[in-house]
Motif scaffolding. Structure first.
Motif, PDB file in Angstrom:
ATOM      1  N   PRO A  21     123.082 -54.968 -15.441  1.00 26.21           N
ATOM      2  CA  PRO A  21     124.009 -54.450 -14.437  1.00 26.21           C
ATOM      3  C   PRO A  21     124.761 -53.196 -14.881  1.00 26.21           C
ATOM      4  CG  PRO A  21     124.982 -56.306 -15.550  1.00 26.21           C
ATOM      5  CD  PRO A  21     123.588 -56.153 -16.109  1.00 26.21           C
ATOM      6  N   CYS A  22     125.522 -52.677 -13.991  1.00 31.09           N
ATOM      7  CA  CYS A  22     126.475 -51.570 -14.140  1.00 31.09           C
ATOM      8  C   CYS A  22     125.801 -50.199 -14.073  1.00 31.09           C
ATOM      9  CB  CYS A  22     127.291 -51.690 -15.415  1.00 31.09           C
ATOM     10  SG  CYS A  22     128.271 -53.191 -15.468  1.00 31.09           S
ATOM     11  N   SER A  23     126.524 -49.262 -13.457  1.00 35.64           N
ATOM     12  CA  SER A  23     125.982 -47.914 -13.305  1.00 35.64           C
ATOM     13  C   SER A  23     126.945 -46.828 -13.772  1.00 35.64           C
ATOM     14  CB  SER A  23     125.593 -47.673 -11.848  1.00 35.64           C
ATOM     15  OG  SER A  23     126.673 -47.974 -10.999  1.00 35.64           O
ATOM     16  N   ASP A  24     128.130 -47.180 -14.214  1.00 34.30           N
ATOM     17  CA  ASP A  24     129.093 -46.199 -14.711  1.00 34.30           C
ATOM     18  C   ASP A  24     128.964 -46.109 -16.222  1.00 34.30           C
ATOM     19  OD1 ASP A  24     130.048 -46.038 -12.125  1.00 34.30           O
ATOM     20  OD2 ASP A  24     131.674 -47.447 -12.470  1.00 34.30           O
ATOM     21  N   GLY A  70     121.414 -49.774 -12.296  1.00 36.60           N
ATOM     22  CA  GLY A  70     122.263 -50.946 -12.128  1.00 36.60           C
ATOM     23  C   GLY A  70     121.642 -51.943 -11.175  1.00 36.60           C
ATOM     24  N   GLY A  75     120.479 -51.141 -15.496  1.00 39.31           N
ATOM     25  CA  GLY A  75     121.785 -50.493 -15.570  1.00 39.31           C
ATOM     26  C   GLY A  75     122.160 -50.064 -16.969  1.00 39.31           C
ATOM     27  N   LEU A  77     124.745 -51.542 -18.993  1.00 42.28           N
ATOM     28  CA  LEU A  77     125.470 -52.499 -19.822  1.00 42.28           C
ATOM     29  C   LEU A  77     124.622 -52.802 -21.045  1.00 42.28           C
ATOM     30  CD1 LEU A  77     128.204 -53.873 -19.668  1.00 42.28           C
ATOM     31  CD2 LEU A  77     127.085 -55.874 -18.709  1.00 42.28           C
ATOM     32  N   CYS A 101     133.364 -41.636 -17.109  1.00 45.26           N
ATOM     33  CA  CYS A 101     132.485 -42.661 -16.543  1.00 45.26           C
ATOM     34  C   CYS A 101     132.948 -43.125 -15.168  1.00 45.26           C
ATOM     35  CB  CYS A 101     132.308 -43.836 -17.504  1.00 45.26           C
ATOM     36  SG  CYS A 101     133.685 -44.970 -17.577  1.00 45.26           S
ATOM     37  N   THR A 102     134.195 -42.845 -14.789  1.00 44.25           N
ATOM     38  CA  THR A 102     134.656 -43.240 -13.453  1.00 44.25           C
ATOM     39  C   THR A 102     134.107 -42.333 -12.363  1.00 44.25           C
ATOM     40  OG1 THR A 102     136.652 -41.878 -13.482  1.00 44.25           O
ATOM     41  CG2 THR A 102     136.827 -44.099 -14.414  1.00 44.25           C
TER      42      THR A 102
END
Length: 161
Positions: A21-24, A70, A75, A77, A101-102
């Motif tokens: 997961p996660c894309s930032d 993500g 992604g 993580l 990253c935001t």
């Protein structure tokens, strides 16, 4: 959480493999591979990722969602991640990795909500905007900053932001 539990899968069809997961993401390039990346990046460059490296302008299309890191693509993580050269943006010196990253999701979401497919610089003065500050999260804060930069006003008080 819905990505981790699998409840989000139907939006992207069958996702049979485990999801990272996660894309930032932001960080430092530790290795550059491939001739096309060499002129753009070098080891030690500070960068942040694009969630959809194929969506650079205009409204979101299905092919943009299919290329999202993500979900459905792996992604960020992870300790290390391989990106295409086009999937990275140089982090400005004045930003920390945490700030940079935001920009991947929160700032892009705010930009799309305010501008959608308008060309940059198209006239918007005199337009009002309503931003829900529930929780004052990253999208709301980015939307307020961008609305101010665009010369938009607050709908509730009609005063300059």
């Amino acid at each position: 959480m819905i990505v981790i539990t699998g409840a989000f899968k139907n939006r992207y069809g069958s996702l049979e493999n485990a999801i990272v997961p996660c894309s930032d993401a932001s960080g430092t390039i530790v290795r550059v591979g491939g001739p096309s990346a060499r002129p753009l990046w070098k080891e030690g460059d500070r960068v942040f990722s694009l969630a959809r490296s194929n969506h650079l302008t205009g409204p979101m299309l299905p092919e943009h969602s299919a290329a999202c890191i993500g979900i459905p693509l792996p992604g960020v993580l992870a300790q290390y991640r391989i990106f295409s050269a086009a999937g990275l943006v140089r982090t400005p010196d004045y930003m920390s990795d945490e700030e940079a990253c935001t920009l991947t999701i929160a700032a892009t979401t705010a930009w799309m909500a305010l501008n959608w497919d308008r060309p940059i610089g198209s006239p918007r003065r005199g337009k009002d905007v309503f931003v829900c500050l529930q929780g004052t999260g990253g999208v709301s804060i980015a939307a307020l900053q961008q609305a101010h930069a665009l010369g938009l006003t607050s709908e509730s008080s009609a005063v300059p932001l």
